[in-house]
Design an enzyme around this catalytic site. Structure first.
Site, PDB file in Angstrom:
ATOM      1  N   HIS A 218      20.248  26.698  -2.940  1.00 14.42           N
ATOM      2  CA  HIS A 218      21.709  26.631  -2.959  1.00 14.42           C
ATOM      3  C   HIS A 218      22.351  27.915  -3.501  1.00 14.42           C
ATOM      4  CE1 HIS A 218      21.101  25.151  -7.215  1.00 14.42           C
ATOM      5  NE2 HIS A 218      22.216  25.841  -7.401  1.00 14.42           N
ATOM      6  N   ASP A 251      14.940  22.666  -2.600  1.00  8.93           N
ATOM      7  CA  ASP A 251      15.965  23.533  -3.180  1.00  8.93           C
ATOM      8  C   ASP A 251      15.348  24.817  -3.731  1.00  8.93           C
ATOM      9  OD1 ASP A 251      18.475  24.408  -3.884  1.00  8.93           O
ATOM     10  OD2 ASP A 251      18.531  23.327  -5.786  1.00  8.93           O
ATOM     11  N   SER A 334      21.262  28.668 -12.194  1.00  5.80           N
ATOM     12  CA  SER A 334      20.420  28.133 -11.121  1.00  5.80           C
ATOM     13  C   SER A 334      19.454  29.183 -10.603  1.00  5.80           C
ATOM     14  CB  SER A 334      21.285  27.634  -9.967  1.00  5.80           C
ATOM     15  OG  SER A 334      22.053  26.529 -10.374  1.00  5.80           O
TER      16      SER A 334
END
Length: 491
Positions: A218, A251, A334
């Protein structure tokens, strides 16, 4: 002995060793003072030239010497024979204190007369010497006073000097947070992504010396197919990167930089060794604040979570059997590493829980509340290797469709698939193990399963080809089956 005054010596009178000091003649009837040999010797022999007080001989002055007629060379030398009678001695001049400022010459019998110019010169020398002494003393006092004022903050104590610790070594123990950060920071990067689908900031870390960097899917997703990815290293150097492969189901994504020297790959740990309570350090760029270090512990293991789902079709949902940590993780963290006490990567920071119970993508409040989740590195390593080698990752599957509407405990196999076909794929791992529609799977390898998403998380934590033991309920009976996981390609 020749004629003359009784008691006179032959020849010229012997000159005394020191010039005679004029004295006031004693009265004829006065007692003759004892000679120096007749009295005790003082502790210090008196100076025959010292000036007694008030001009008279002191109590320890020697007796006056016998007076002999002396004629100066200007008046001739007395003839031998009977000396003429000595004239009456003139009254000796009294001793005077020397006054350097006096205009009168120094009056002293038997001494040279000091001129006015000599007195002036002597006075100048005395004055110059005194001034030099005063200057030296004043300089010394000034230095002492200056040092004191500097130390005390000046006149009146206006300045303040607070105590402070001295310089110390910057080296810290390797297992301290500072030591871990110093070891891991050179291998952490910040990613800035821009493309047709938007822009964003995330984190990644170096996998090898060839320039491969692991991050979240992402993070790079906004770049799409023609976007731009810029990588900034901890030292400030930047480089362009390209996507090697990505997978929304895990992910995870791998990007690569080229022609970059001095890469510092981070060592990979083993997430199977992690225990609840172990100390951890998270590194990343929360809100684009690069090289941010936070610390905490492992709060839980094998925490099943799902993330993503922004598209609404389920294609971008990730299923993670996550490590939970209370190390502060925020947007921008992230893709960054979660490292152990030896600075080894044990997880990839990927998700946070928001204060209102939702995720940031679901409109929840962004920011850490101590509930962060990381993909275990064992899963990340396998996926990264596949993305680097083939550009795609494989997903382990059991070949069944799960009923998402089931609200009971466990994961129930649906009656039909989403396209109307059979819920148990013919020839798939589930069919070969004897699974049937309506079966409720309650355990995987002896660990309880409470929902369909949790079953998917447990399965994806393994590799294709791994053998699983499933516990299920069918018609009120409990049974156990064994199956070998199949493989499906991810996106």
């Amino acid at each position: 002995m020749t004629g003359g005054r009784p008691g006179a010596l032959d020849g010229p009178a012997a000159a005394p060793e020191h010039p005679a000091r004029p004295t006031t003649p004693a009265p004829a009837d006065a007692a003759v003072p004892p000679s120096p040999a007749d009295r005790p010797r003082p502790l210090h022999e008196p100076d025959p030239y010292s000036t007694p007080p008030y001009g008279g001989p002191g109590p320890w002055a020697p007796a006056p010497p016998v007076q002999h007629p002396v004629t100066t060379p200007a008046h001739g030398t007395p003839a031998h024979g009977t000396a003429p009678p000595a004239p009456a001695p003139a009254a000796p001049a009294p001793w005077q204190r020397y006054d350097p400022w006096s205009a009168a010459p120094l009056q002293q019998t038997g001494a040279a007369v000091e001129t006015r110019e000599q007195r002036r010169r002597r006075g100048r020398r005395v004055l110059v010497a005194g001034a030099a002494v005063i200057a030296l003393v004043a300089g010394g006092i000034g230095g002492v006073v200056g040092a004191y004022l500097e130390r005390e903050g000046g006149i009146g104590g206006g300045g303040v000097e607070l105590p402070q610790a001295g310089a110390e070594s910057h080296t810290r123990p390797k297992d301290s947070v500072a030591g871990i950060a110093a070891s891991a920071l050179p291998g952490v990067v910040t990613l800035h992504v821009r493309g047709s689908e938007g822009a964003g900031t995330g984190t990644g870390f170096v996998l090898d010396g060839k320039g491969h960097i692991l991050t979240n899917n992402h993070v790079v997703e906004p770049a799409g197919t023609g976007g731009e990815i810029s990588v900034t290293f901890s030292g400030g150097e930047t480089a362009r990167a390209k996507v090697i492969g990505r997978d929304s189901g895990y992910d995870l994504a791998v990007v690569k930089v080229s022609r970059v020297r001095g890469l510092k790959p981070l060592p990979l740990g083993n997430s199977e060794n992690v225990q609840v309570g172990d100390p951890v350090v998270a590194i990343g760029a929360p809100f684009d604040l690069a090289n941010t270090v936070t610390s905490g512990i492992i709060s839980a293991k094998e925490r099943p979570i799902t993330a993503g789902g922004e598209k609404g079709d389920g294609s971008d949902v990730s299923y993670v059997n996550a490590l939970q940590t209370d190390a502060p993780i925020n947007p921008g963290n992230s893709g960054g590493p979660l490292v152990d006490s030896k600075a080894r990567v044990i997880g990839i920071n990927s998700a946070i829980r928001s204060a209102d119970g939702g995720s940031e993508s679901e409109g929840g409040q962004s920011g850490s509340i101590g509930l962060g989740f990381a993909i275990p590195i064992n899963q990340g390593k396998r996926v990264a290797e596949e993305l680097i080698n083939t550009g795609r990752a494989t997903h382990p599957v059991i070949g069944v469709t799960i009923d998402k509407r089931f609200t009971g405990d466990g994961a129930r196999i649906a009656r039909k698939s989403q396209n109307g076909g059979p819920a148990v794929t013919r020839g798939g791992p589930g069919a070969e193990a004897g699974l049937r529609p309506g079966d409720v799977i309650t355990e995987v390898d002896g660990r309880r399963v409470h929902s369909g998403d949790e079953l998917i998380v447990k399965v994806r934590a393994h590799r294709p080809g791994d053998r699983l033991e499933l516990t299920l309920e069918r018609g009120g009976d409990e049974r156990t089956v064994t199956l070998v996981l199949g493989s499906a390609s991810g996106d």
